[in-house]
Structure formats: structure tokens, C-alpha cells
Enzyme design. Structure first.
Site, PDB file in Angstrom:
ATOM      1  CG  HIS A  17      -1.935  -0.978   1.349  1.00 36.86           C
ATOM      2  ND1 HIS A  17      -2.102  -1.752   2.473  1.00 36.86           N
ATOM      3  CD2 HIS A  17      -2.899  -1.373   0.485  1.00 36.86           C
ATOM      4  CE1 HIS A  17      -3.128  -2.566   2.296  1.00 36.86           C
ATOM      5  NE2 HIS A  17      -3.621  -2.365   1.088  1.00 36.86           N
ATOM      6  CE  LYS A  41     -14.549  -7.232   3.542  1.00 37.45           C
ATOM      7  NZ  LYS A  41     -13.369  -6.911   2.729  1.00 37.45           N
ATOM      8  NE  ARG A  90      -3.125  -7.721  -4.630  1.00 39.31           N
ATOM      9  CZ  ARG A  90      -3.976  -8.048  -3.686  1.00 39.31           C
ATOM     10  NH1 ARG A  90      -3.547  -8.262  -2.473  1.00 39.31           N
ATOM     11  NH2 ARG A  90      -5.256  -8.186  -3.924  1.00 39.31           N
ATOM     12  CB  SER A 127      -4.622  -6.120   4.730  1.00 40.22           C
ATOM     13  OG  SER A 127      -4.129  -4.879   4.315  1.00 40.22           O
TER      14      SER A 127
END
Length: 159
Positions: A17, A41, A90, A127
């Protein structure tokens, strides 16, 4: 004033990040880091804790502003006159999802999304993966800033 936003949950912020935020901060006059709130969440860190950690680890970038937002990212952009979203990619699998989001965001308000290829060092990093490895006692020191590593170890010790 050229503005962009780097959105995410940042639970916790990783070196991947930070790489994207730092690169965006060299291209834009102001870079907002939007900690997006998802009520469905349960994060490891509270939104306030995430904001504090991000502020600490981006303190060397004077043009980075960290805020939270609950709702549509395009509303965050509209309220702050931000014409661009910067997202790190990614892998090809990221592109499939992010392209749909970019097209939706552009269709809603005209905001553009710029995709930045992730540094290969962080191409596997998320994460969720950091939290899982750390929870099992794995070494994640090379994946997160020292401040985050300390906070992560403390949080996992307490839970």
C-alpha cells in the site's frame, strides 16, 4: 491543484500500500488515502486506529491526507474535487474486478481510475495474508512498517 485518492480498507496498511501511495504522491499535488468503512466487515483494527497508523507511516509525505469514508468512493471524490483514483494491481485477477469498478465509477461521475502495477516485491501481498501469517506466528516484519508490526503484534497478543 491535482488531486487523487488511494482507497482501501488498510487493515492493516502494508508496504505494498505504501509503495502505491508514495508513487501517487510524486505524481499529484494532494493524495487522499480514503479508509473505506464497510459496516459488514469486522476489522482487526478500528477505523480510527487505521487512520492513525497510516498517518504515522506516511508522515514523510507532506501531501498525503488520510480520511475515512462510508459510502460510495465517487461521493468522496465529488466532495473533495478529486478527479482520479489510483489503484495498485498485483495480478491479472485484480484487473478483472478493478476494471469493473473503474467503469462503474466513471459512468457514475466521470472520475478516472489509474492502475499502477505493484512493485514485484509486493505482488503477493495483502492485508488479509499479513494478518493470517502473523496470527500463526510467521514473520511479517518485511511486509509492514515497524509501527504497524508493533501494533499488529500487540493486537494479536490481546486476541
Amino acid at each position: 491543484m491535482r488531486r487523487a485518492v488511494c482507497p482501501g480498507s488498510f487493515d492493516p496498511i502494508t508496504n505494498g500500500h505504501l509503495d502505491i501511495i508514495a508513487r501517487a504522491s510524486r505524481l499529484y499535488d494532494e493524495v487522499y488515502v480514503a479508509v473505506m468503512i464497510n459496516q459488514n466487515k469486522k476489522g482487526l483494527f478500528s477505523v480510527e486506529e487505521r487512520i492513525q497508523l497510516i498517518r504515522e507511516v506516511t508522515s514523510d509525505c507532506s501531501n498525503v491526507i488520510v480520511e475515512s469514508h462510508h459510502g460510495l468512493l465517487v461521493d468522496f471524490c465529488k466532495q473533495r474535487d478529486i478527479p482520479a483514483i489510483v489503484k495498485g494491481l498485483r495480478a491479472v485477477s485484480d484487473f478483472d474486478y478493478e476494471l469493473q469498478m473503474a467503469q462503474m465509477n466513471n459512468g457514475l461521475t466521470g472520475v478516472e481510475t489509474l492502475f499502477v502495477p505493484t512493485n514485484p516485491t509486493y505482488s503477493f501481498l495483502s492485508s488479509s495474508l499479513v494478518k493470517e501469517v502473523a496470527a500463526w506466528g510467521g514473520d511479517v516484519a518485511h511486509l509492514v512498517p515497524p509501527t504497524v508490526l508493533t501494533a499488529l503484534a500487540e493486537r494479536l497478543r490481546r486476541s
